[in-house]
Design an enzyme around this catalytic site. Structure first.
Site, PDB file in Angstrom:
ATOM      1  N   GLU A   1      62.054 -21.874 -11.242  1.00  0.00           N
ATOM      2  CA  GLU A   1      63.171 -22.300 -12.089  1.00  0.00           C
ATOM      3  C   GLU A   1      63.429 -21.362 -13.245  1.00  0.00           C
ATOM      4  OE1 GLU A   1      61.927 -26.311 -13.293  1.00  0.00           O
ATOM      5  OE2 GLU A   1      64.029 -26.837 -13.108  1.00  0.00           O
TER       6      GLU A   1
ATOM      7  N   LYS B   1      58.199 -24.800 -11.494  1.00  0.00           N
ATOM      8  CA  LYS B   1      58.436 -24.285 -12.853  1.00  0.00           C
ATOM      9  C   LYS B   1      58.653 -22.782 -12.811  1.00  0.00           C
ATOM     10  CE  LYS B   1      59.336 -26.945 -14.626  1.00  0.00           C
ATOM     11  NZ  LYS B   1      59.422 -28.295 -14.254  1.00  0.00           N
TER      12      LYS B   1
ATOM     13  N   LYS C   1      70.575 -29.735 -16.604  1.00  0.00           N
ATOM     14  CA  LYS C   1      69.468 -30.657 -16.892  1.00  0.00           C
ATOM     15  C   LYS C   1      69.600 -31.968 -16.127  1.00  0.00           C
ATOM     16  CE  LYS C   1      65.883 -32.016 -19.360  1.00  0.00           C
ATOM     17  NZ  LYS C   1      64.579 -31.477 -18.916  1.00  0.00           N
TER      18      LYS C   1
ATOM     19  N   TRP D   1      79.547 -27.064 -15.520  1.00  0.00           N
ATOM     20  CA  TRP D   1      78.688 -26.663 -14.404  1.00  0.00           C
ATOM     21  C   TRP D   1      79.593 -26.805 -13.179  1.00  0.00           C
ATOM     22  CZ3 TRP D   1      76.707 -28.621  -9.803  1.00  0.00           C
ATOM     23  CH2 TRP D   1      75.600 -27.946  -9.278  1.00  0.00           C
TER      24      TRP D   1
ATOM     25  N   ARG E   1      73.542 -29.102 -20.052  1.00  0.00           N
ATOM     26  CA  ARG E   1      74.149 -29.807 -18.921  1.00  0.00           C
ATOM     27  C   ARG E   1      74.961 -28.886 -18.024  1.00  0.00           C
ATOM     28  NH1 ARG E   1      73.970 -35.168 -19.806  1.00  0.00           N
ATOM     29  NH2 ARG E   1      75.486 -35.512 -18.174  1.00  0.00           N
TER      30      ARG E   1
ATOM     31  N   CYS F   1      77.895 -30.728 -16.617  1.00  0.00           N
ATOM     32  CA  CYS F   1      79.022 -30.702 -17.524  1.00  0.00           C
ATOM     33  C   CYS F   1      78.747 -31.607 -18.724  1.00  0.00           C
ATOM     34  CB  CYS F   1      80.346 -31.150 -16.899  1.00  0.00           C
ATOM     35  SG  CYS F   1      80.851 -30.138 -15.513  1.00  0.00           S
TER      36      CYS F   1
ATOM     37  N   HIS G   1      47.170 -21.571   8.194  1.00  0.00           N
ATOM     38  CA  HIS G   1      47.971 -21.960   9.356  1.00  0.00           C
ATOM     39  C   HIS G   1      49.359 -21.328   9.318  1.00  0.00           C
ATOM     40  CE1 HIS G   1      44.865 -24.699  10.666  1.00  0.00           C
ATOM     41  NE2 HIS G   1      44.776 -25.141   9.424  1.00  0.00           N
TER      42      HIS G   1
ATOM     43  N   ASN H   1      83.482 -34.822 -16.662  1.00  0.00           N
ATOM     44  CA  ASN H   1      82.169 -34.557 -16.059  1.00  0.00           C
ATOM     45  C   ASN H   1      82.078 -35.416 -14.809  1.00  0.00           C
ATOM     46  OD1 ASN H   1      79.428 -34.319 -15.425  1.00  0.00           O
ATOM     47  ND2 ASN H   1      78.825 -35.869 -16.926  1.00  0.00           N
ATOM     48  N   GLY H   2      81.817 -34.781 -13.655  1.00  0.00           N
ATOM     49  CA  GLY H   2      81.688 -35.555 -12.419  1.00  0.00           C
ATOM     50  C   GLY H   2      82.499 -34.927 -11.306  1.00  0.00           C
TER      51      GLY H   2
ATOM     52  N   GLU I   1      54.370 -28.565  -8.559  1.00  0.00           N
ATOM     53  CA  GLU I   1      55.127 -28.549  -9.810  1.00  0.00           C
ATOM     54  C   GLU I   1      55.013 -27.174 -10.484  1.00  0.00           C
ATOM     55  OE1 GLU I   1      57.407 -30.072 -11.071  1.00  0.00           O
ATOM     56  OE2 GLU I   1      57.365 -29.549 -13.191  1.00  0.00           O
TER      57      GLU I   1
HETATM   58  O1  M6R Z   1      66.365 -36.480 -14.681  1.00  0.00           O
HETATM   59  P1  M6R Z   1      65.597 -36.482 -13.392  1.00  0.00           P
HETATM   60  O2  M6R Z   1      64.126 -36.610 -13.598  1.00  0.00           O
HETATM   61  O3  M6R Z   1      66.107 -37.493 -12.421  1.00  0.00           O
HETATM   62  O4  M6R Z   1      65.862 -35.055 -12.763  1.00  0.00           O
HETATM   63  C1  M6R Z   1      65.358 -34.714 -11.516  1.00  0.00           C
HETATM   64  C2  M6R Z   1      65.429 -33.227 -11.282  1.00  0.00           C
HETATM   65  O5  M6R Z   1      66.759 -32.800 -11.293  1.00  0.00           O
HETATM   66  C3  M6R Z   1      64.648 -32.458 -12.349  1.00  0.00           C
HETATM   67  O6  M6R Z   1      63.317 -32.843 -12.367  1.00  0.00           O
HETATM   68  C4  M6R Z   1      64.722 -30.951 -12.069  1.00  0.00           C
HETATM   69  O7  M6R Z   1      64.007 -30.639 -10.916  1.00  0.00           O
HETATM   70  C5  M6R Z   1      64.227 -30.192 -13.286  1.00  0.00           C
HETATM   71  N1  M6R Z   1      65.034 -29.044 -13.491  1.00  0.00           N
HETATM   72  C6  M6R Z   1      62.813 -29.794 -13.165  1.00  0.00           C
HETATM   73  O8  M6R Z   1      62.371 -28.925 -14.134  1.00  0.00           O
END
Ligand code: M6R
Length: 623
Positions: free
Chosen positions: A501, A498, A618, A82, A27, A2, A517, A108-109, A494
Site C-alpha cells: 500500500e 502495508k 481511506k 476519487w 478520501r 470523494c 509448494h 460522493n458516490g 497484514e
Molecule cells: O474502513 P474499513 O475497515 O471497512 O476499510 C476496509 C479496507 O478498505 C481498509 O482496511 C484498507 O484495506 C486499508 N487501506 C488498509 O490499510
C-alpha cells in the site's frame, strides 16, 4: 471515496471549504474544486452568480489556482475526488453545473441509473460537459427546479427520488444565495452548526474546528443549511423532523500531525494508548470476569451459537483472520472469515444461531454494509466492530462494539488494526468465559499479559534502528515475501498489505509451510529477494527456523521478527528485529508494529506519499 464540504454563514466560505477539503483529502485526491455564490455586477445591479474553480490533482493545486483569484462569498461547496466515472481531469472535477451555470453539485458516490437519466435529459435539451455520473444531478435539479416553480428544497427532494445508487450531495443555487441543500444515500454525511453558520461534510474532521456536536441524517433525508446557522431537516416525504445530535469526544489536535512527519507514524506511535483504552474496564479483577455490557446475548444464546462469520475488507479482514484463530482456540466455535464482497454474492449458511461480526474501521465500507444487510435479512445477529461512532454500520447492526483508536487519517490502517485485534482477543476470551471453557484465573492470566502490551509496544517504538536498517537494505527490491505460521502467518498478510500500500513494492505473504509448494520459485539469489519471517515464540518456531534455512539456502535476504533472547535466529537471518516476549495468541499485536514501521520506512526511502498512497482512498463507499 470523494470528500464533500458545504458552508453557509456570516463569514467567507472559502477558508472553511479549503481547510475542510484538506482534512478530507484522505478520501480521494485526484482532483478538487469549489463553487461559491458571489455577487456580480450585471448591467449595473449586482446579481448573485456562481464562481467555480476546479483543478486536476491534489487540494494544494486547487489552492495554488485560487491564490490571486477573487472567490468571495459566504455560501459555497467543495469536493475532493476519487475518480469512478471519467478520468481524473479538470473537466470531470466537481462541482458540476447545470446548463444555466446557476446550480452546482458536489457528489460522493455512484449514480447507478445515470445513463438512463442522461439519455432522457439530453432528449430534453440538456448539454453535458463531463464524463461523470454526477453531472446528471445538476441537470435533474435544473429540470425539477423549473417544474417546482423555483422551490430548491422540493426540486432536490424530487431529484433524490429519481436517483439510484449511493450519494452524498451538496447543492448550491445562485438564486438562493445563503442556503446549501444536502442529502445522502449509502454515503456518509455529517452536519453541524455554530454561532456564525451551518456546515456539512463527508466526515467529522472537516467540521471539528467549528463544532463537536454532529448530526447524521438517514438515507434520503434532506437538510437545508441556512446562513444564520439554522438547519432544517426533512424526511424523504418532505416532513420536517428533529435529528439526534452526537457529541464527538476527540479533539482537533488529534486530527493533526502534532509534530510527526506523517499521520502514519503518528498513528503507529499512538498504539500503546489505543490498546490501553481498548482493554480499560473490560476485566473485573475482583470477580475475575470479562465484561461486555454492549452484548445483549443471553447465556443461552451464547451457548447456542453454532457458527460465527466474520466479514470485512482489507486490513479489517486480516484482523478477522486473527480473531478466527483466537475464538476457535478458546471458545471452540467454528469461525468463517469472508471478504465482504464475496460473502454478499456467495450463499452463506446462516441460521438464527449464526453470529456475524462485521469489522470496519470507517463503518462505511459499501461491501461490508451490504454483507451486514444480507446477514440481518437471513436472521443472524450482527455485531459491528468499528472505530466511528454513529457511522453507517452502527445504524445497521444490532450490536456495536467501538474500538478506541480515535480518528485514523493515514490511508493505511495501523492503530485501528491493533485495536480491532485487541478487541477480538477480548471477545474470544469472553465467549470462552461464557461457554465455561476458560476459568476466571486462566482469563486473568491472559488479561494480565494484555496489560503488558502497551509497555511492550512503547519498548519497540523506543528503538527502531534495526527496523530502519532492514528497510534500507530492502528498499531497492522489486518483490518481498512474508512468511509465518498460525497467527504469525496472518500477521504477515497484514504486513505485506502495508508494504504494498504505502511503498508500491510488490509483497505477498504465505504460510511458511506452503512456500515450498510454489512461491519459493520467486526467490532470486542474484537479487537477494527479501523474506520477512515472523518467528516469535510459538509451538511451530522450530518449523519456522527450518523454513528460514530453506529460504537462505536459495539466496533470500531474511529479515526476522523474533523474540528477545532468541540467539539462534541471529545465525540464520540477515537482519533481526527483536520484540518483547508474549504468548503466541498475543504476538500479532506486538509483531505487527515492526512490520508497520518497516513498510513506512521503505515508503519514505522510495519517496512515496506515505499518508495518501496512489489510487487508494481511506473509505471505500462504492462496490
Ligand atoms: O474502513 P474499513 O475497515 O471497512 O476499510 C476496509 C479496507 O478498505 C481498509 O482496511 C484498507 O484495506 C486499508 N487501506 C488498509 O490499510
Amino acid at each position: 471515496m470523494c470528500g464533500i464540504v458545504a458552508f453557509t454563514g456570516a463569514t467567507e466560505a472559502l477558508p472553511f471549504l479549503l481547510d475542510g477539503l484538506k482534512r478530507l483529502e484522505y478520501r480521494g485526491y485526484d482532483s478538487a474544486g469549489v463553487a461559491v455564490v458571489h455577487s456580480e455586477a450585471q448591467g449595473g445591479a449586482p446579481k448573485a452568480a456562481l464562481k467555480v474553480v476546479r483543478r486536476q490533482g491534489k487540494v494544494a493545486t486547487l489552492i495554488e489556482a485560487l491564490s490571486g483569484t477573487e472567490v468571495a462569498g459566504t455560501c459555497g461547496i467543495g469536493h475532493t475526488r476519487w475518480a469512478t466515472h471519467g478520468v481524473p481531469s479538470e473537466q470531470n472535477a466537481h462541482p458540476h453545473l447545470d446548463c444555466s451555470g446557476r446550480i452546482a453539485v458536489a457528489h460522493n458516490g455512484i449514480i447507478e441509473n445515470y445513463t438512463h437519466l442522461k439519455d432522457r435529459l439530453v432528449e430534453q435539451g440538456h448539454c453535458f460537459t463531463s464524463q461523470t455520473d454526477t453531472e446528471v444531478i445538476a441537470h435533474l435539479v435544473e429540470q425539477n427546479y423549473g417544474e417546482t416553480e423555483g422551490d430548491l428544497t422540493e426540486a432536490v427532494r424530487v431529484t433524490v427520488a429519481q436517483l439510484s445508487g449511493s450519494f452524498a450531495l451538496a447543492i448550491l443555487h445562485a438564486g438562493h444565495p445563503d442556503i446549501v441543500v444536502v442529502t445522502r444515500n449509502d454515503s456518509p454525511l455529517v452536519l453541524g452548526s455554530f454561532e456564525d453558520g451551518a456546515i456539512a461534510a463527508s466526515d467529522t474532521p472537516a467540521l471539528i474546528e467549528k463544532t463537536r456536536d454532529i448530526v447524521y441524517i438517514r438515507d434520503r433525508d434532506l437538510a437545508v443549511l441556512h446562513g444564520d446557522g439554522r438547519i432544517e431537516y426533512f424526511d424523504p416525504a418532505g416532513e420536517p423532523f428533529v435529528p439526534n445530535v452526537y457529541h464527538v469526544e476527540w479533539s482537533l489536535e488529534q486530527a493533526e500531525k502534532g509534530g510527526y512527519p506523517d499521520f502514519m507514524l503518528k498513528e503507529i506511535s499512538e498504539q500503546p494508548r489505543v490498546i490501553r483504552d481498548t482493554i480499560a474496564d473490560r476485566f473485573d479483577d475482583r470477580t475475575r470476569t470479562l465484561r461486555f455490557p454492549e452484548l445483549p446475548l443471553t447465556d443461552e444464546e451464547l451457548a447456542d451459537i453454532d457458527r460465527i462469520y466474520i466479514v470485512a475488507c482489507g486490513t479489517s479482514y486480516h484482523a478477522g483472520l486473527i480473531g478466527k484463530e483466537l475464538i476457535e482456540n478458546w471458545a471452540r466455535i467454528p469461525v468463517e472469515v469472508e471478504v465482504a464482497s464475496e460473502f454478499r454474492y456467495g450463499n452463506p449458511i446462516i441460521s438464527a444461531d449464526t453470529l456475524v461480526i462485521a469489522i470496519s474501521q470507517s463503518g462505511e465500507t459499501a461491501d461490508t454494509l451490504e454483507a451486514v444487510r444480507l446477514a440481518r435479512q437471513a436472521g443472524a445477529h450482527v455485531i459491528a466492530l468499528t472505530n466511528v461512532v454513529g457511522s453507517r454500520i452502527t445504524q445497521e447492526a444490532q450490536t456495536v462494539l467501538n474500538i478506541k483508536a480515535n480518528i485514523e487519517i493515514a490511508v493505511a490502517a495501523t492503530k485501528s488494526f491493533l485495536a480491532q485485534v485487541t478487541l477480538l482477543t477480548l471477545l474470544g476470551l469472553y465467549f470462552a468465559q461464557e461457554r465455561l471453557l476458560l476459568t476466571g484465573p486462566q482469563i486473568q492470566e491472559i488479561f494480565g499479559e494484555m496489560r503488558q502490551l502497551p509497555g511492550q509496544i512503547e519498548h519497540i517504538l523506543a528503538d527502531t534502528a534495526a527496523i530502519e536498517r532492514a528497510a534500507k537494505a530492502c528498499c531497492e527490491a522489486t518483490t518481498a515475501l512474508f512468511i509465518g505460521r498460525g497467527v504469525g502467518a496472518t500477521t504477515c498478510y497484514e504486513g505485506a498489505l502495508k508494504l504494498k500500500e504505502v511503498s508500491y513494492l510488490h509483497a505477498e505473504a504465505f504460510s511458511a509451510g506452503e512456500i515450498k509448494h510454489g512461491p519459493i520459485a520467486l526467490i532470486d539469489a542474484a537479487a537477494g529477494t527479501p523474506v520477512v519471517a515472523v518467528v516469535t515464540q510459538s509451538a511451530t518456531r522450530d518449523k519456522m527456523l527450518a523454513n528460514i534455512e530453506e529460504m537462505k539456502a536459495r539466496g533470500a535476504r531474511v529479515i526476522a521478527v523474533a523474540t528477545e533472547g532468541d540467539g539462534r535466529i541471529e545465525k540464520l537471518a540477515d537482519h533481526v528485529i527483536y520484540i518483547p516476549p508474549t504468548r503466541e495468541c498475543l504476538s500479532p499485536i506486538t509483531a505487527s508494529v515492526p512490520l508497520q514501521l518497516f513498510a513506512r520506512y521503505i515508503a519514505v526511502e522510495r519517496g512515496c506519499d506515505v499518508d495518501q498512497p496512489r489510487n487508494l482512498a481511506k473509505s471505500v463507499t462504492v462496490e
